[in-house]
Design an enzyme around this catalytic site. Sequence first.
Site, PDB file in Angstrom:
ATOM      1  N   HIS A 348      28.009  75.221 -67.667  1.00  0.00           N
ATOM      2  CA  HIS A 348      27.448  74.461 -66.544  1.00  0.00           C
ATOM      3  C   HIS A 348      25.953  74.264 -66.607  1.00  0.00           C
ATOM      4  O   HIS A 348      25.390  73.578 -65.758  1.00  0.00           O
ATOM      5  CB  HIS A 348      27.777  75.145 -65.216  1.00  0.00           C
ATOM      6  CG  HIS A 348      29.182  74.926 -64.774  1.00  0.00           C
ATOM      7  ND1 HIS A 348      29.546  73.869 -63.978  1.00  0.00           N
ATOM      8  CD2 HIS A 348      30.314  75.608 -65.040  1.00  0.00           C
ATOM      9  CE1 HIS A 348      30.853  73.924 -63.753  1.00  0.00           C
ATOM     10  NE2 HIS A 348      31.345  74.960 -64.390  1.00  0.00           N
ATOM     11  N   LYS A 534      20.506  69.312 -51.850  1.00  0.00           N
ATOM     12  CA  LYS A 534      20.908  70.125 -53.004  1.00  0.00           C
ATOM     13  C   LYS A 534      20.127  71.429 -52.935  1.00  0.00           C
ATOM     14  O   LYS A 534      19.199  71.546 -52.141  1.00  0.00           O
ATOM     15  CB  LYS A 534      20.610  69.405 -54.314  1.00  0.00           C
ATOM     16  CG  LYS A 534      19.191  68.818 -54.383  1.00  0.00           C
ATOM     17  CD  LYS A 534      18.970  67.937 -55.604  1.00  0.00           C
ATOM     18  CE  LYS A 534      19.598  66.585 -55.493  1.00  0.00           C
ATOM     19  NZ  LYS A 534      20.744  66.405 -56.376  1.00  0.00           N
ATOM     20  N   ARG A 535      20.495  72.408 -53.759  1.00  0.00           N
ATOM     21  CA  ARG A 535      19.701  73.626 -53.773  1.00  0.00           C
ATOM     22  C   ARG A 535      18.246  73.318 -54.095  1.00  0.00           C
ATOM     23  O   ARG A 535      17.945  72.345 -54.795  1.00  0.00           O
ATOM     24  CB  ARG A 535      20.260  74.601 -54.815  1.00  0.00           C
ATOM     25  CG  ARG A 535      21.488  75.344 -54.354  1.00  0.00           C
ATOM     26  CD  ARG A 535      21.220  76.153 -53.102  1.00  0.00           C
ATOM     27  NE  ARG A 535      20.482  77.351 -53.415  1.00  0.00           N
ATOM     28  CZ  ARG A 535      21.007  78.570 -53.405  1.00  0.00           C
ATOM     29  NH1 ARG A 535      22.262  78.752 -53.050  1.00  0.00           N
ATOM     30  NH2 ARG A 535      20.286  79.623 -53.737  1.00  0.00           N
ATOM     31  N   THR A 643      26.806  66.577 -58.515  1.00  0.00           N
ATOM     32  CA  THR A 643      27.966  65.977 -57.849  1.00  0.00           C
ATOM     33  C   THR A 643      27.572  65.319 -56.539  1.00  0.00           C
ATOM     34  O   THR A 643      28.292  64.453 -56.055  1.00  0.00           O
ATOM     35  CB  THR A 643      29.079  67.017 -57.589  1.00  0.00           C
ATOM     36  OG1 THR A 643      28.492  68.184 -57.013  1.00  0.00           O
ATOM     37  CG2 THR A 643      29.796  67.383 -58.877  1.00  0.00           C
ATOM     38  N   LYS A 647      29.062  61.900 -54.534  1.00  0.00           N
ATOM     39  CA  LYS A 647      29.457  61.824 -53.117  1.00  0.00           C
ATOM     40  C   LYS A 647      28.679  60.724 -52.402  1.00  0.00           C
ATOM     41  O   LYS A 647      29.231  59.965 -51.606  1.00  0.00           O
ATOM     42  CB  LYS A 647      29.173  63.153 -52.404  1.00  0.00           C
ATOM     43  CG  LYS A 647      29.899  64.358 -52.957  1.00  0.00           C
ATOM     44  CD  LYS A 647      29.277  65.650 -52.388  1.00  0.00           C
ATOM     45  CE  LYS A 647      29.706  66.867 -53.172  1.00  0.00           C
ATOM     46  NZ  LYS A 647      28.840  68.052 -52.874  1.00  0.00           N
TER      47      LYS A 647
HETATM   48  C1  LIG Z   1      28.013  68.754 -53.633  1.00  0.00           C
HETATM   49  C2  LIG Z   1      27.268  69.908 -53.133  1.00  0.00           C
HETATM   50  C3  LIG Z   1      26.275  70.489 -53.914  1.00  0.00           C
HETATM   51  C4  LIG Z   1      25.873  69.969 -55.266  1.00  0.00           C
HETATM   52  O1  LIG Z   1      24.765  69.112 -55.117  1.00  0.00           O
HETATM   53  P1  LIG Z   1      23.909  68.652 -56.396  1.00  0.00           P
HETATM   54  O2  LIG Z   1      22.960  67.653 -55.822  1.00  0.00           O
HETATM   55  O3  LIG Z   1      24.864  68.026 -57.337  1.00  0.00           O
HETATM   56  O4  LIG Z   1      23.243  69.847 -56.923  1.00  0.00           O
HETATM   57  C5  LIG Z   1      25.585  71.575 -53.399  1.00  0.00           C
HETATM   58  N1  LIG Z   1      25.859  72.059 -52.181  1.00  0.00           N
HETATM   59  C6  LIG Z   1      26.799  71.509 -51.396  1.00  0.00           C
HETATM   60  C7  LIG Z   1      27.041  72.090 -50.048  1.00  0.00           C
HETATM   61  C8  LIG Z   1      27.534  70.421 -51.840  1.00  0.00           C
HETATM   62  O5  LIG Z   1      28.475  69.894 -51.046  1.00  0.00           O
END
Ligand SMILES: *Cc1c(COP(=O)(O)O)cnc(C)c1O
Length: 801
Positions: A348, A534-535, A643, A647
Amino acid sequence: MEISKEHFKKEYSRALTSLYASEIQDLTPLEQYITLGSVVKEYASQNWMQTKKKNQQSQAKQVYYFSIEFLPGKLLKSNLLNLGILDTVREGLAELGVDFASLEAAAADPGLGNGGLGRLASCFLDSMATCDIPGNGNGIRYRYGLFKQKFVNGFQVELPDDWLRHADVWETRRENKAELVRFFGDVHLEEDEEGVIKVSYSNTEDILAVPYDTGILGYENDTVNNLRLWSAEIPTNAELEYYPEERRKSIHSISEMLYPDDSSYDGRLLRLKQEYFFVSAGVQSIIRYYRRLGVPIEHLAEKVSIHINDTHPTMCIPELMRILLDEEGLSWDAAWTITMKTCSYTNHTILAEALEKWPERMLSNLVPRIYQIICEINRRHLESMTVLYGADFTQRTAIIQDGVIHMANLAIIGSHSVNGVAKLHTDILKEKALHDFYLAYPARFNNKTNGITHRRWLLLSNEGLSDLISDYIGTEWKKKPNELYLLKAFKEDTILLEKLEQVKLANKERFAAYVKEEMGIEIDPNAVFDVQIKRLHAYKRQLLNVLHIISLYLKLKETNVEEEMVPRVFIFGAKAAPSYSYAKEIIKLINAVADLINNDATIDDKIKVIFVENYGVTLAEKIIPAADISEQISLVTKEASGTSNMKLMLNGAVTLATLDGANVEIHDKVGDENMLLFGMQDKELYHFYDSNSYHSQEIYDHNPRLKRCLDALVDGTIPNIEAEGREIFDSLLKYNDEYFVLKDYDSYVQAQSRIDGLYRDRKKWNQMSLMNIANAGEFSSDYTIMHYADEIWNVNHNKNL
Ligand SMILES: *Cc1c(COP(=O)(O)O)cnc(C)c1O
């Protein structure tokens, strides 16, 4: 399933009498939720039993997806949708005077993961059930999920997530399926008369692993798979033994809490314990099930696939070897062949700090038998590879190097498949990060671009858009998300485009109401909603985003161009690992900038900055349908896939992105005309790395606009960030800007400046939005999982690609 509204209402009323002996109007939303949960669980349980029975009778091959994180989100609506009774239940409840929305709001969101990794695992379980793949999740039932985030004076504060306080309606405790997991102690190997080695242990610390199962429902197909989460308990046979308080604590600590860090690990011994705990319990329970099938152990790989999600469950490999050798009495070669055929591994990340390495001493002390097996795997690897490739090459791929155990190397050597999570990421694995392994085992490497379940991320979270789509292309797309491409035919349909705009506006109004309610801040639904969720991590470059906001603000203050500007709301959601001080400084900076801008009357509300607290799945479901812009601005090569990019695209946001991770695939689908690309590409970055020729100071010196913006971090322009402003300023100049924020700044600002013009042309914008939705079907995790099924696991699924 078929159920009439009247029948449901009766069952709901009966359940609440049995649970609470109360009248319906006296129940709290939480009690209403628990009541509904128990009714729905019962509905699903019929199918759960059937699925188990069917799989057992047909001896179907089972996939076990091992992951130290799962981030399922609330399950109520998703279960109702999958059972096909969402509308019936909502209407029935309304007639009973129960408000579905507040009932649903009362449920806990299980935060058993940090972010993308855990969410992917949950999307995959959802898709396996929907594609009729006998799939099982295997993980840890953390007593406390990821911390709850609050902001106090703009600083992140972490509070415990006591998600089990009101019990979880979906789980089933199965004490009869508990397994013993052994730690520490001494291993004794003795040959018996026939020369067979017998293994025994002394002085071990045994932990009882008790499984809690949660049914994972497929979409309208009556399949219910299983998510099995293990809880660490005191062994039952030892109840009479004296267990000092300290021992009890140490046992419970194993499943006490999720590590709030997805890239580097503190409290390392406990983390290693967690890993072996859920791996050992999981593999033991697989073998126990398999033995009951009555199939010879030699055929294990025909009936079982074990998937290792990132390196955390890598000990599946030596644990399976241990059982095959010590309990099944197989030879090393026979055991090794079976193990390799059974196990597969997903990488990953290539971030160095996230590639797990354990001190040899720590591992040998904690799990001595596993350590012996790892040593033997390593010895045989060195032996066989050295003759082929020489000593230097072989050393670079060794599992044990200088007293350190490299888990990724073990995962690759012990698996028949190694996959990356997006095209670019897999190419980097092959050409750079795992190049030696790729030379040795080219056939093992493959790509499986991540995906998202369009059920949660569109059908459930954006009902307005979902209904609009069905009005135009029918409902087949719900089962075959690729059919979203049919929307392309409506690119010139001004009525659809206007309706699309109205749906987005309604979602923005709903989110604005939430912001008003939660934060007391007014935002204009007609503004561009620009979203980065995102984080918080330096490589994701929230800093680049906020630097642009500062520049925009300064420009508004210094010139008087605001009439021309389309109002903009910048929306952030992000948790920082509690020990990651740089990330926390960025949080403080964003909050300080928000404070300054949101309270400056002179800019006439042209910019608002909203940093929502406690970002997680539930918040994502509220924000994503309301987004116009999707910020995917990581330093190229650093985001393996992403991801949230998928979305947001699926919900009609336009992506502003570097060519990193799955942004590459998104670009392949929508083209330049429906996406805003900026920034360096991989070749250019590698050139900087190779030539050591990046000097951020030079950019600062030659770019007055950027200089003005960076100076604002340290000259008091932004109040209350003395320490943080200086730290961040220094990271960019004194420490030469590790993530090339300054390098990409101009290009980013340039891409940002195109947005106003595009957005003002409403038709153009709505067309871009539509093209993003129309091309997002391919990113449904249903397709991703069918690729895993066909190309890695070799299991049947019900669908055609
Ligand atoms: C989809 C999702 C992520 C992943 O986000 P990235 O921008 O791809 O790092 C992280 N946290 C939550 C709660 C998510 O739903």
